[in-house]
Design a protein around this motif. Sequence first.
Motif, PDB file in Angstrom:
ATOM      1  N   SER A  13       0.842  -1.191   0.000  1.00  0.00           N
ATOM      2  CA  SER A  13       0.000   0.000   0.000  1.00  0.00           C
ATOM      3  C   SER A  13       0.875   1.238   0.000  1.00  0.00           C
ATOM      4  O   SER A  13       1.917   1.265   0.665  1.00  0.00           O
ATOM      5  N   ARG A  14       0.448   2.240  -0.731  1.00  0.00           N
ATOM      6  CA  ARG A  14       1.158   3.520  -0.696  1.00  0.00           C
ATOM      7  C   ARG A  14       0.162   4.662  -0.853  1.00  0.00           C
ATOM      8  O   ARG A  14      -0.940   4.481  -1.406  1.00  0.00           O
ATOM      9  N   ALA A  15       0.547   5.822  -0.352  1.00  0.00           N
ATOM     10  CA  ALA A  15      -0.327   6.994  -0.384  1.00  0.00           C
ATOM     11  C   ALA A  15      -0.670   7.363  -1.829  1.00  0.00           C
ATOM     12  O   ALA A  15       0.154   7.247  -2.740  1.00  0.00           O
ATOM     13  N   TYR A  16      -1.903   7.814  -2.014  1.00  0.00           N
ATOM     14  CA  TYR A  16      -2.393   8.167  -3.346  1.00  0.00           C
ATOM     15  C   TYR A  16      -3.298   9.374  -3.211  1.00  0.00           C
ATOM     16  O   TYR A  16      -4.298   9.337  -2.494  1.00  0.00           O
ATOM     17  N   ARG A  17      -2.897  10.470  -3.863  1.00  0.00           N
ATOM     18  CA  ARG A  17      -3.603  11.725  -3.750  1.00  0.00           C
ATOM     19  C   ARG A  17      -3.667  12.157  -2.288  1.00  0.00           C
ATOM     20  O   ARG A  17      -2.771  11.889  -1.516  1.00  0.00           O
ATOM     21  N   GLU A  18      -4.722  12.878  -1.895  1.00  0.00           N
ATOM     22  CA  GLU A  18      -4.697  13.490  -0.555  1.00  0.00           C
ATOM     23  C   GLU A  18      -5.056  12.517   0.556  1.00  0.00           C
ATOM     24  O   GLU A  18      -4.369  12.438   1.567  1.00  0.00           O
ATOM     25  N   THR A  19      -6.120  11.774   0.398  1.00  0.00           N
ATOM     26  CA  THR A  19      -6.591  10.932   1.506  1.00  0.00           C
ATOM     27  C   THR A  19      -6.774   9.468   1.104  1.00  0.00           C
ATOM     28  O   THR A  19      -7.335   8.689   1.866  1.00  0.00           O
ATOM     29  N   SER A  20      -6.295   9.090  -0.074  1.00  0.00           N
ATOM     30  CA  SER A  20      -6.505   7.730  -0.558  1.00  0.00           C
ATOM     31  C   SER A  20      -5.201   6.940  -0.536  1.00  0.00           C
ATOM     32  O   SER A  20      -4.130   7.478  -0.254  1.00  0.00           O
ATOM     33  N   ALA A  34      -6.131  -1.498  -6.492  1.00  0.00           N
ATOM     34  CA  ALA A  34      -7.341  -0.728  -6.285  1.00  0.00           C
ATOM     35  C   ALA A  34      -7.065   0.528  -5.461  1.00  0.00           C
ATOM     36  O   ALA A  34      -6.128   0.573  -4.660  1.00  0.00           O
ATOM     37  N   VAL A  35      -7.911   1.533  -5.673  1.00  0.00           N
ATOM     38  CA  VAL A  35      -7.841   2.768  -4.900  1.00  0.00           C
ATOM     39  C   VAL A  35      -8.715   2.605  -3.661  1.00  0.00           C
ATOM     40  O   VAL A  35      -9.901   2.256  -3.757  1.00  0.00           O
ATOM     41  N   LEU A  36      -8.126   2.828  -2.506  1.00  0.00           N
ATOM     42  CA  LEU A  36      -8.851   2.804  -1.238  1.00  0.00           C
ATOM     43  C   LEU A  36      -9.056   4.245  -0.799  1.00  0.00           C
ATOM     44  O   LEU A  36      -8.106   4.931  -0.440  1.00  0.00           O
ATOM     45  N   ARG A  37     -10.294   4.697  -0.846  1.00  0.00           N
ATOM     46  CA  ARG A  37     -10.577   6.074  -0.469  1.00  0.00           C
ATOM     47  C   ARG A  37     -10.744   6.170   1.043  1.00  0.00           C
ATOM     48  O   ARG A  37     -11.153   5.218   1.699  1.00  0.00           O
ATOM     49  N   GLY A  38     -10.445   7.332   1.592  1.00  0.00           N
ATOM     50  CA  GLY A  38     -10.531   7.506   3.040  1.00  0.00           C
ATOM     51  C   GLY A  38      -9.556   6.617   3.774  1.00  0.00           C
ATOM     52  O   GLY A  38      -9.868   6.040   4.822  1.00  0.00           O
ATOM     53  N   ALA A  39      -8.347   6.494   3.229  1.00  0.00           N
ATOM     54  CA  ALA A  39      -7.367   5.565   3.792  1.00  0.00           C
ATOM     55  C   ALA A  39      -6.888   5.973   5.178  1.00  0.00           C
ATOM     56  O   ALA A  39      -6.262   5.180   5.878  1.00  0.00           O
ATOM     57  N   ARG A  40      -7.159   7.198   5.581  1.00  0.00           N
ATOM     58  CA  ARG A  40      -6.753   7.637   6.915  1.00  0.00           C
ATOM     59  C   ARG A  40      -7.797   7.293   7.977  1.00  0.00           C
ATOM     60  O   ARG A  40      -7.599   7.538   9.159  1.00  0.00           O
ATOM     61  N   GLY A  41      -8.912   6.721   7.551  1.00  0.00           N
ATOM     62  CA  GLY A  41      -9.958   6.346   8.494  1.00  0.00           C
ATOM     63  C   GLY A  41      -9.908   4.881   8.855  1.00  0.00           C
ATOM     64  O   GLY A  41      -8.847   4.241   8.822  1.00  0.00           O
TER      65      GLY A  41
END
Length: 232
Positions: A13-20, A34-41
């Motif tokens: 996993s690696r950071a993608y855009r601002e919060t994904s 796949a893109v995981l949105r809200g990855a900081r939650g």
Amino acid sequence: MLALSQPAFVLHSRAYRETSALVDFLTPQGRLRAVLRGARGKAGTLARPFVPLEAEFRGRGELKNVARLEAGGIPNLLSGEALFSGLYLNELLIRLLPAEDPHPAVFEHYALTLQALAQGRALEPLLRAFEWRLLDELGYGFALDTDRHGQAVVAGGLYRLQIDAGLEPVGQLQPGVFQGADLLAMAQADWSAAGALAAAKRLMRQALAPHLGGRPLVSRELFMTLKEPPRD
């Protein structure tokens, strides 16, 4: 596109855009990105390696979107050499497993290997068995008890690996060759035989090398650093 629930593990996993996050998953249907949105939650806390997950993916292209992500079992808590071994398995799968190419047997063997690592089982037999299964599932496997000509491997014989062909008998000892007795022990997964594990490690390195594109494995280098004695 209908999102179907399936078991999954995070490989990377690696950071993608601002919060994904951009996540590589292993599923019975293959390796998916796949893109995981809200990855900081909450979802981000689940998206860690070695945690059994239940996931739903949406999208028709190679880059999916994670529609749902939930815990699917007890996390495999790895530390020390077992942790680096798990990272090695993950890197092998990312490097060798084609995207969206279903290999349910690889997924099942991976899940069982993680459980064994978490239980503190001996590392080397687990790693060699996983490497062998992965090569075999991808169509790169070869016989250990017969040579490339269909003749039985002889315990007192000497053999070298010919990639994409199998074991070739040789007449004299030379760099990179294998004792027939070690090959027969590998075929039976008899790791009590002296020299079998060391020979299996050499054999798997030779067999994997052509499929890694000449780039070293980062996890292998980290593991070697871990095992180096501290300097004065």
